[in-house]
Design an enzyme around this catalytic site. Structure first.
Site, mmCIF file in Angstrom:
data_model
loop_
_atom_site.group_PDB
_atom_site.id
_atom_site.type_symbol
_atom_site.label_atom_id
_atom_site.label_comp_id
_atom_site.label_asym_id
_atom_site.label_seq_id
_atom_site.Cartn_x
_atom_site.Cartn_y
_atom_site.Cartn_z
ATOM 1 N N HIS A 1 0.859 -1.194 0.000
ATOM 2 C CA HIS A 1 0.000 0.000 0.000
ATOM 3 C C HIS A 1 0.894 1.243 0.000
ATOM 4 O O HIS A 1 1.469 1.590 1.027
ATOM 5 C CB HIS A 1 -0.928 0.005 1.216
ATOM 6 C CG HIS A 1 -2.002 -1.034 1.130
ATOM 7 N ND1 HIS A 1 -3.257 -0.756 0.629
ATOM 8 C CD2 HIS A 1 -2.003 -2.351 1.430
ATOM 9 C CE1 HIS A 1 -3.989 -1.861 0.639
ATOM 10 N NE2 HIS A 1 -3.249 -2.847 1.124
ATOM 11 N N ASN B 1 -6.340 -15.678 -3.748
ATOM 12 C CA ASN B 1 -6.098 -17.020 -3.203
ATOM 13 C C ASN B 1 -7.422 -17.722 -3.046
ATOM 14 O O ASN B 1 -8.482 -17.101 -2.979
ATOM 15 C CB ASN B 1 -5.404 -16.913 -1.837
ATOM 16 C CG ASN B 1 -6.199 -16.059 -0.869
ATOM 17 O OD1 ASN B 1 -6.239 -14.834 -1.009
ATOM 18 N ND2 ASN B 1 -6.840 -16.689 0.077
HETATM 19 N N1 HPA Z 1 -9.119 -13.621 3.502
HETATM 20 C C1 HPA Z 1 -9.286 -12.323 3.877
HETATM 21 N N2 HPA Z 1 -8.757 -11.309 3.215
HETATM 22 C C2 HPA Z 1 -8.055 -11.578 2.112
HETATM 23 C C3 HPA Z 1 -7.846 -12.893 1.667
HETATM 24 C C4 HPA Z 1 -8.404 -13.971 2.400
HETATM 25 O O1 HPA Z 1 -8.272 -15.169 2.072
HETATM 26 N N3 HPA Z 1 -7.090 -12.800 0.537
HETATM 27 C C5 HPA Z 1 -6.864 -11.488 0.322
HETATM 28 N N4 HPA Z 1 -7.443 -10.744 1.268
#
Ligand code: HPA
Length: 284
Positions: free
Chosen positions: A64, A241
């Site tokens: 960020h 992910n």
């Molecule tokens: N969970 C919560 N916040 C997130 C995730 C996750 O798997 N991946 C990116 N931000």
């Protein structure tokens, strides 16, 4: 944490920005974790470190940048927030959402919110882009609202409507832009939690049952402030992910940042297409 900001405090930040750019932006763009490079596309840019802006919340998280990039993109004048602050960093939700209030006072009509999110929908794979069609404000249901405290009626109503959090027309423009760019745009519901810990398998099964397709640690409070203030909202999640519903994999921030490299070009295509399709500024 109780911390209520007055309109005068928001105005301080807005006045600083107005005094430090030649541009008069009409569309805001907030870039989530690992997505900051989207700002590279902005032309004729004025760059302001957010550390210099009065009242602005500091972001301490890797990925960020802490910069505003104000300039031209696809015929629009945009204010791009490279990096956002999160509730888990210790800021109040009013402080976290101050940038949205500033956009309101600067007269922007729309804001495009982006984030990195975990994919809960089993069909989603890392690298996908999801158009947010609705949100589950879990952090709000737990009692944390950026609208808690005195309501300044000059900024918005005490009880704002949330029946259509994400603007239908902007959603249609995003779908058209993705189709033109040959991008498969996912659609789904974003659940916003406080973080910073990732979810347990049981958390994720709960979210899936509740109808969430993706989960993250931002955005929902920004949407509420934007709607309270009358801004139109478009939300886009980069799926970084697969959420770990059975406990067989581990989610890391590094993975989230790396997925950004695949997601940024796709998001850039959608955002450019949306901006190109918006009525030009004279008619906005
Ligand atoms: N969970 C919560 N916040 C997130 C995730 C996750 O798997 N991946 C990116 N931000």
């Amino acid at each position: 944490m109780d911390e209520f900001l007055t309109r005068a405090q928001v105005q301080e930040a807005a006045d600083y920005i107005r005094a430090h750019t030649r541009h008069r932006p009409t569309v805001g763009l907030v870039l989530g974790s690992g997505l900051g490079d989207l700002a590279e596309a902005v032309e004729d840019a004025d760059r302001l470190p957010t550390a210099d802006i009065p009242q602005w919340p500091r972001s301490t998280v890797e990925g960020h940048a802490g910069r505003l990039v104000i300039g031209r993109l696809e015929g629009q004048t945009v204010l791009v927030q490279q990096g956002r602050a999160h509730y888990y960093e210790g800021h109040s939700l009013q402080r976290v959402t101050l940038p949205i209030r500033v956009m309101q006072l600067l007269g922007l009509h729309s804001v495009i919110l982006t984030n990195a999110a975990g994919g809960i929908n089993p069909e989603f794979v890392p690298g996908d882009v999801m158009l947010i069609v609705d949100q589950i404000n879990l952090i709000g249901m737990a009692g944390l609202s950026p609208l808690r405290g005195p309501n300044d009626a000059s900024l918005g109503p005490r009880f704002p409507d949330m029946s259509v959090p994400f603007d239908r027309e902007l959603r249609a423009l995003a779908a058209a832009a993705a189709a033109e760019a040959g991008l498969a745009l996912r659609q789904g519901v974003y659940a916003g939690l406080a973080g910073p810990s990732f979810e347990s398998p049981a958390d994720l099964r709960f979210l899936r049952t509740a109808g969430a397709d993706a989960v993250g640690m931002s955005t929902v409070s920004e949407v509420i402030v934007a709607r309270h203030g009358g801004l139109r909202v478009l939300g886009l999640s980069g799926i970084s992910n697969k959420a770990n519903l059975d406990g067989s994999t581990v989610t890391t921030h590094q993975e989230v940042l790396e997925a950004g490299r695949v997601i940024v070009p796709k998001l850039t295509g959608v955002v450019r297409g949306v901006l190109r399709r918006l009525p030009n500024e004279a008619r906005a």
